[in-house]
Design a protein around this motif. Sequence first.
Motif, PDB file in Angstrom:
ATOM      1  N   ASN A 174      35.508  39.782  46.921  1.00 53.29           N
ATOM      2  CA  ASN A 174      36.923  39.971  46.636  1.00 53.29           C
ATOM      3  C   ASN A 174      37.614  38.648  46.318  1.00 53.29           C
ATOM      4  O   ASN A 174      38.588  38.625  45.554  1.00 53.29           O
ATOM      5  CB  ASN A 174      37.602  40.659  47.824  1.00 53.29           C
ATOM      6  N   GLY A 175      37.129  37.552  46.886  1.00 51.11           N
ATOM      7  CA  GLY A 175      37.681  36.249  46.543  1.00 51.11           C
ATOM      8  C   GLY A 175      37.424  35.888  45.093  1.00 51.11           C
ATOM      9  O   GLY A 175      38.304  35.339  44.406  1.00 51.11           O
ATOM     10  N   VAL A 176      36.222  36.198  44.597  1.00 52.30           N
ATOM     11  CA  VAL A 176      35.908  35.945  43.187  1.00 52.30           C
ATOM     12  C   VAL A 176      36.800  36.782  42.280  1.00 52.30           C
ATOM     13  O   VAL A 176      37.330  36.289  41.267  1.00 52.30           O
ATOM     14  CB  VAL A 176      34.420  36.230  42.914  1.00 52.30           C
ATOM     15  N   VAL A 177      36.966  38.062  42.624  1.00 55.01           N
ATOM     16  CA  VAL A 177      37.820  38.936  41.818  1.00 55.01           C
ATOM     17  C   VAL A 177      39.243  38.392  41.762  1.00 55.01           C
ATOM     18  O   VAL A 177      39.855  38.297  40.687  1.00 55.01           O
ATOM     19  CB  VAL A 177      37.813  40.366  42.385  1.00 55.01           C
ATOM     20  N   ALA A 178      39.795  38.027  42.928  1.00 59.23           N
ATOM     21  CA  ALA A 178      41.163  37.510  42.964  1.00 59.23           C
ATOM     22  C   ALA A 178      41.290  36.214  42.170  1.00 59.23           C
ATOM     23  O   ALA A 178      42.272  36.016  41.435  1.00 59.23           O
ATOM     24  CB  ALA A 178      41.592  37.290  44.419  1.00 59.23           C
ATOM     25  N   ALA A 179      40.297  35.326  42.284  1.00 62.68           N
ATOM     26  CA  ALA A 179      40.349  34.049  41.561  1.00 62.68           C
ATOM     27  C   ALA A 179      40.320  34.264  40.050  1.00 62.68           C
ATOM     28  O   ALA A 179      41.071  33.620  39.305  1.00 62.68           O
ATOM     29  CB  ALA A 179      39.182  33.164  41.998  1.00 62.68           C
ATOM     30  N   VAL A 180      39.473  35.168  39.590  1.00 60.14           N
ATOM     31  CA  VAL A 180      39.373  35.431  38.149  1.00 60.14           C
ATOM     32  C   VAL A 180      40.668  36.037  37.619  1.00 60.14           C
ATOM     33  O   VAL A 180      41.194  35.624  36.572  1.00 60.14           O
ATOM     34  CB  VAL A 180      38.182  36.358  37.852  1.00 60.14           C
ATOM     35  N   LEU A 181      41.220  37.000  38.333  1.00 57.05           N
ATOM     36  CA  LEU A 181      42.442  37.650  37.863  1.00 57.05           C
ATOM     37  C   LEU A 181      43.638  36.707  37.913  1.00 57.05           C
ATOM     38  O   LEU A 181      44.479  36.698  37.010  1.00 57.05           O
ATOM     39  CB  LEU A 181      42.714  38.906  38.693  1.00 57.05           C
ATOM     40  N   LEU A 182      43.723  35.901  38.957  1.00 58.92           N
ATOM     41  CA  LEU A 182      44.836  34.957  39.071  1.00 58.92           C
ATOM     42  C   LEU A 182      44.755  33.855  38.025  1.00 58.92           C
ATOM     43  O   LEU A 182      45.774  33.255  37.673  1.00 58.92           O
ATOM     44  CB  LEU A 182      44.871  34.348  40.474  1.00 58.92           C
TER      45      LEU A 182
END
Length: 365
Positions: A71-79
Motif C-alpha cells: 500500500n505504501g508503493v501504491v500511495a507513493a505512485v499515485l501521489l
Amino acid sequence: MVPEVSECQVLDASDLASFLENSSISYDYGENKNNSCCDSPPCPQDFSQNFDRAFLPVLYSFLFVLGLLGNGVVAAVLLSQRSALSSTDTFLLHLAMADALLVLTLPLWAVDAAVQWVFGSGLCKVAGALFNINFYAGALLLACISFDRYLSIVHATQLYRRGPPTRVALTCVVVWGLCLLFALPDFIFLSAHHDDRLNATLCQHTFPQFGRTALRVLQLVAGFLLPLLVMTYCYARILAVLLVSRGQRRLRAMRLVVVVVVAFALCWTPYHLVIMVDTLMDLGALARNCGRESHVDVAKSVTSGMGYMHCCLNPLLYAFVRVKFRERLWALLMRLGCLALQRQPSSSHRDSSRSETTEASYSGL
C-alpha cells in the motif's frame, strides 16, 4: 472488529482441581440459568489462547510488512502524479491509505496476543477505533470504485470527470465521516482492564451483551454485506456489457472483475460466518460448551487473518494489474534513480498508449 479475546479459556491449577471435582470437561453453558460465560464455571482448557500466542504474532507481523509495503508503493505512485489522478485513482489512493493505517495497528494486536495489552486505555481506544475506521473505509471505498466503474461502462456517465472537481473529494469525506461515526463505540467503550481470573490486562469493550451484538450487526451490514451487494450488482452489470464485446483487453477486464468480487467474498465471508455462530451462542440460540467455544475462538483467529490479508491483496488487484499504474511505477523508479536503463516501449505498451481512454474504462476496474 477489534480482535476479540475469549473470557472463558484459562484456569489456574486450583480452579481446575475444584472444577473437576464438581463438573465434567464437557459442561454445557446452555444449562446455566443466565446462559452467561462468566456466570458459569470457566472452561478447563487454554488451547485457543495458546494457539493465538503462537499463530497471531507471526501472522500479524507478516501482514504488517506486506501490507505496509504494497500500500505504501501504491500511495507513493499515485501521489507522484496528483494532478493527473482520475476518480478511480483518487479512490485507490484513499483505499491504500485506509489499508496501510489498518495494518499499522497489527503490531499492537500482535503484542496483545503474545503477552497482554500493555499500552494503556488511551492507546486501546485509539488503536481499536483506528482499526475499525479503516476496516469500514476499505470496504466502502471498494463499493465506491465499483459504482464509479459501473456508471462509466454501463451508462457511459462520467459522474466525477464531468462534475465539479471537488465531487470525488466530497465523496471520500463522506466515506471517512461515516467510518468515524461507526467507530464512536470504540472511542467510548474500549478500555484496558485487568482480568484477575486470567491474570492479564485486556483491551475490550465494556458495554453489555446487547451492545456487543448490535456492534457485530453493524459490522456485518456496513462493513461486509452492503459493500458486497454493491460490488456484486455493479460488476454483474459490467460483465453483461463486456460479454457482448470482443477483444483481449475486454477479456482481461472480465477476469479482473471476477477476481475482485471473489477475493473480497473469500477473504471476509468465513470471518463473518464464524462471528454469526459466536453471536448465536451468546444469544442462546446455540448451546455453549467448552469444545464448541474453543473451536469458535480458533476459527475467529484464523478467519480474521484471512480478512486482514485482503488489505495486502488490494494493491495487487486494483493497482499493479493496471497498465497505466505499472507505467507510473516505472517512471517513478526512473526518477528516483532506481533504474539505470529506460525500458524500450513494447508493442503492447504502444497499443495501450494509443488507447488510454479504453484503458481507463476497462483496466481501471
